[in-house]
Design a protein around this motif. Sequence first.
Motif, short mmCIF file in Angstrom:
data_model
loop_
_atom_site.label_atom_id
_atom_site.label_comp_id
_atom_site.label_asym_id
_atom_site.label_seq_id
_atom_site.Cartn_x
_atom_site.Cartn_y
_atom_site.Cartn_z
N CYS A 50 -2.11 -0.21 -0.46
CA CYS A 50 -0.93 -1.13 -0.73
C CYS A 50 0.47 -0.95 0.31
N SER A 51 0.42 -0.21 0.30
CA SER A 51 1.96 0.74 0.60
C SER A 51 1.21 1.08 2.21
N GLY A 52 0.79 0.94 2.94
CA GLY A 52 0.77 0.96 4.59
C GLY A 52 0.47 2.15 4.92
N LEU A 53 0.11 2.73 4.50
CA LEU A 53 -0.41 3.76 4.89
C LEU A 53 -1.25 5.00 4.17
N ASN A 107 3.85 14.58 -0.03
CA ASN A 107 4.40 14.49 1.33
C ASN A 107 5.80 14.16 0.70
N PRO A 108 7.36 14.93 1.96
CA PRO A 108 8.39 14.77 1.73
C PRO A 108 8.78 13.08 2.08
N ASN A 109 8.23 13.91 3.51
CA ASN A 109 8.20 11.92 4.12
C ASN A 109 7.70 10.73 3.50
N ALA A 110 7.32 10.67 2.26
CA ALA A 110 6.62 9.59 1.72
C ALA A 110 7.92 8.80 1.27
N GLY A 111 8.42 7.85 1.33
CA GLY A 111 9.43 7.22 0.93
C GLY A 111 8.83 5.91 -0.93
N GLY A 112 7.86 6.27 -1.23
CA GLY A 112 7.10 5.63 -1.96
C GLY A 112 5.39 5.54 -1.85
N SER A 113 5.24 5.38 -3.36
CA SER A 113 3.61 4.88 -2.87
C SER A 113 3.18 4.09 -3.61
N CYS A 114 1.64 3.69 -3.50
CA CYS A 114 1.37 2.28 -4.86
C CYS A 114 0.88 3.05 -6.13
N ALA A 115 0.77 2.13 -7.02
CA ALA A 115 0.22 2.62 -8.20
C ALA A 115 -0.60 3.25 -8.17
N CYS A 116 -2.07 2.89 -7.19
CA CYS A 116 -2.66 3.56 -7.67
C CYS A 116 -2.57 5.51 -6.56
N GLY A 117 -1.58 5.39 -6.32
CA GLY A 117 -1.04 6.94 -5.42
C GLY A 117 -2.29 7.10 -4.41
N ASP A 118 -2.77 6.21 -3.42
CA ASP A 118 -3.97 6.76 -2.39
C ASP A 118 -2.71 5.92 -1.43
N SER A 119 -2.12 5.54 -1.39
CA SER A 119 -1.19 4.99 -0.15
C SER A 119 0.14 5.50 -0.57
N PHE A 120 0.95 5.47 0.89
CA PHE A 120 2.48 5.17 0.84
C PHE A 120 3.55 4.37 1.86
#
Length: 121
Positions: A50-53, A107-120
Amino acid sequence: MTTIASGDTTEMPTHEVLLTPGAAEKVSTLLTQEGREDLRLRVAVQPGGCSGLIYQLYFDERVLDGDSVRDYDGVEVIVDRMSVPYLSGATVDFEDSIEKVGFTIDNPNAGGSCACGDSFH
């Protein structure tokens, strides 16, 4: 860039992905169950979710050109060249509680994640 010796003649770059003692113990147990001594834990970032990565953790017998390797008491963790900047300073842990069982990545590099927590992102 820091390097470590792999074998007698080859220098390989290291990465900054941390593996907690609990995660190292779980990986070691899983590797023992596999019955193969040629496998390593590969941690990678791939496009998707959802979030790209998305994170990918799997056992790999290969060490590819450009891979970075770090040893945690006999558990080798491999990160490919493209994933290193996304994972620098990330911590892989293993959680076994009533709420969740599995590997987690902080991961301190993740700017945000999706609700499921599987992508960032």
